[in-house]
Structures are given as C-alpha cells and as structure tokens.
Design a protein around this motif. Structure first.
Motif, PDB file in Angstrom:
ATOM      1  N   ARG A  13       0.832  -1.208   0.000  1.00 46.19           N
ATOM      2  CA  ARG A  13       0.000   0.000   0.000  1.00 46.19           C
ATOM      3  C   ARG A  13       0.863   1.254   0.000  1.00 46.19           C
ATOM      4  O   ARG A  13       0.592   2.220  -0.721  1.00 46.19           O
ATOM      5  N   ARG A  25       2.292   1.967  -3.412  1.00 48.27           N
ATOM      6  CA  ARG A  25       1.300   2.598  -4.294  1.00 48.27           C
ATOM      7  C   ARG A  25       1.150   4.079  -3.961  1.00 48.27           C
ATOM      8  O   ARG A  25       0.993   4.917  -4.863  1.00 48.27           O
ATOM      9  N   GLU A  26       1.215   4.418  -2.677  1.00 47.97           N
ATOM     10  CA  GLU A  26       1.120   5.822  -2.274  1.00 47.97           C
ATOM     11  C   GLU A  26       2.295   6.623  -2.818  1.00 47.97           C
ATOM     12  O   GLU A  26       2.126   7.759  -3.281  1.00 47.97           O
TER      13      GLU A  26
END
Length: 258
Positions: free
Chosen positions: A246, A249-250
């Motif tokens: 995650r 992706r950020e």
C-alpha cells in the motif's frame, strides 16, 4: 568488462556495488553528493565521484536514489540511446524515467542481500536486457514481472528482509530464553532461516510438504507448529506485506502528474 555507474550509494546502492565487486567482471563507479556515502563504498568501487556527468561513460547506470530525489537527478543526466538505466526507487514508474532519458530503462526492486550475492529481485519485463539480466544473476536471483506487480514485489522482496530479520530475532530470543547465549542463539536462528530458504528454492516439494517432512509424529516440531497454526502469525505477516504494498502505491501517486 561491463562498466556500471551507481548513482546513490546509500544502503541499497552500496549493497549492489559491494555485490558486483565480489562478482568481478565490472568496472564500478560510485556517484553520490555525500562524501561519507562514497567513503563507505570506496573499497568496492573503482572510482568515486560527486559528478553525475561521468555516468555517460557507463554501459549500465543504476539510479539508486530516493524517489523524491530522482526527478532532479534525471534532469542532470544526459545518457545515450545505447545505454541502460536501472531504477531501484520504490514507487517510481518506469515510464516516468523513460520520458526523461534516451537510455533504455528497466525498473527493478532488489534487496540488501545483493551485497552477499543472495539478492532477491523483481524486474519489469519491459526494458530488461540480457546485460542487465547478467548483472542481476551475479548478485542473486530475480523474477521478471509486469510493472503492475512491482508494488507487491516491493513488499515481498524489497521490504521482506526486515520482516525476516524480525522473525529471526524472535527465534533468537526463544533460544536465549532457553539458555543459549545471544551469539549462539543468533547463529542458530539466522543459519536456520538461511538453510530453510535454500531448501525452498532447491527442493521440488511445496512449502507445506517441507513442513510435513520436518514434523515427525509426536515429535518436537509438531508441538511448535501447533502453536503457530493456532496463532495469527501468518495473518500478521500477510498484513505486513499488504501495508508495504500500500505504501509503494502511495509513493507512486506522487508521479501521476509528473
């Protein structure tokens, strides 16, 4: 002799330089603005400099800087079409780099074990050349993936060493609690992980089959495995991988408009 310039000689760039120095067959140039970073890799590199312009003499240019620094470094690079650039920055899209250089671009996610020749890496199947494949082979194992899978690859093999260190430390502490001294416990725990990993890579059996092979009926291992099977240990590790994915992706979102 393959000429490799590594821009950014922190943890990952430094590990790659040291691994390639062990492999031999490379002329290595370390490039960094930080004199301390250059000093840390001077024994591995054939030359050290703070001038990115020298990268124009390389066959392979490794961009090992942090993602937020990469755009500025790319602006200063003037590479030829016959050169290759390998980017290691988490979340940095291959296309973002390719739009800013004439060189062939491949995105990879290695890990610190490159220093000892035990690296696990993922490489995008687009832009990957035989010359880069050979370089990756010299410092460990790699898989070719679609770029859409680089976020989860970052989590599994890029962040994974820290997760493995955590588990090794837990096993070490168990040994200490049972009476081993810290050095003994660390050696046994770390070597056990090393041997287990090598077995997974070299044995045709699945991980479940290997667990069964170690678990003799009414033996010691099955007692320990019953504790793990009844716990949330596997879920915690899966959650750690998901959290790292995650975050990758950020980081990539910063380049959406770049």
């Amino acid at each position: 002799m393959t000429r490799v310039s590594v821009i950014g000689c922190g943890n990952m760039g430094g590990a790659l330089l040291k691994g390639l120095a062990r492999a031999e067959g490379y002329h290595l140039t370390a490039i960094d603005l930080d004199p301390e970073a250059l000093a840390a890799v001077e024994d591995a590199a054939d030359e050290t400099t703070d001038d990115v312009a020298v990268a124009r003499d390389a066959d392979i240019v490794v961009l090992a800087v942090k993602p937020d620094v990469a755009p500025a470094v790319l602006d200063d690079l003037d590479l030829r079409a016959d050169q290759q650039i390998v980017t290691l920055a988490a979340g940095l899209p291959r296309e973002f780099v390719a739009d800013r250089t004439d060189a062939s671009v491949v995105r990879i996610m290695p890990n610190l074990a490159a220093e000892t020749g035990d690296m696990a890496a993922a490489a995008t199947n687009v832009g990957l050349t035989d010359e880069v494949r050979a370089m990756l082979d010299d410092v460990g194992e790699f898989v070719e993936v679609d770029e859409s899978l680089m976020h989860v690859s970052t989590a599994v093999n890029g962040s994974g060493p820290a997760f493995a260190f955590y588990l090794i430390d837990a096993m070490k502490q168990g040994g200490i609690d049972g009476g081993l001294d810290p050095e003994q416990a660390e050696t046994l725990a770390a070597q056990t992980f090393k041997g287990a990993a090598e077995t997974v890579l070299r044995d045709d059996r699945s991980v479940d089959e290997l667990i069964d092979a170690v678990c003799s009926p009414n033996g010691t291992t099955i007692e320990g495995m019953d504790v793990l099977w009844d716990s949330d240990a596997d879920a915690a590790v899966e959650a750690a991988v998901a959290a790292a994915e995650r975050r990758s992706r950020e980081l990539a979102e910063a380049f959406d408009d770049g």
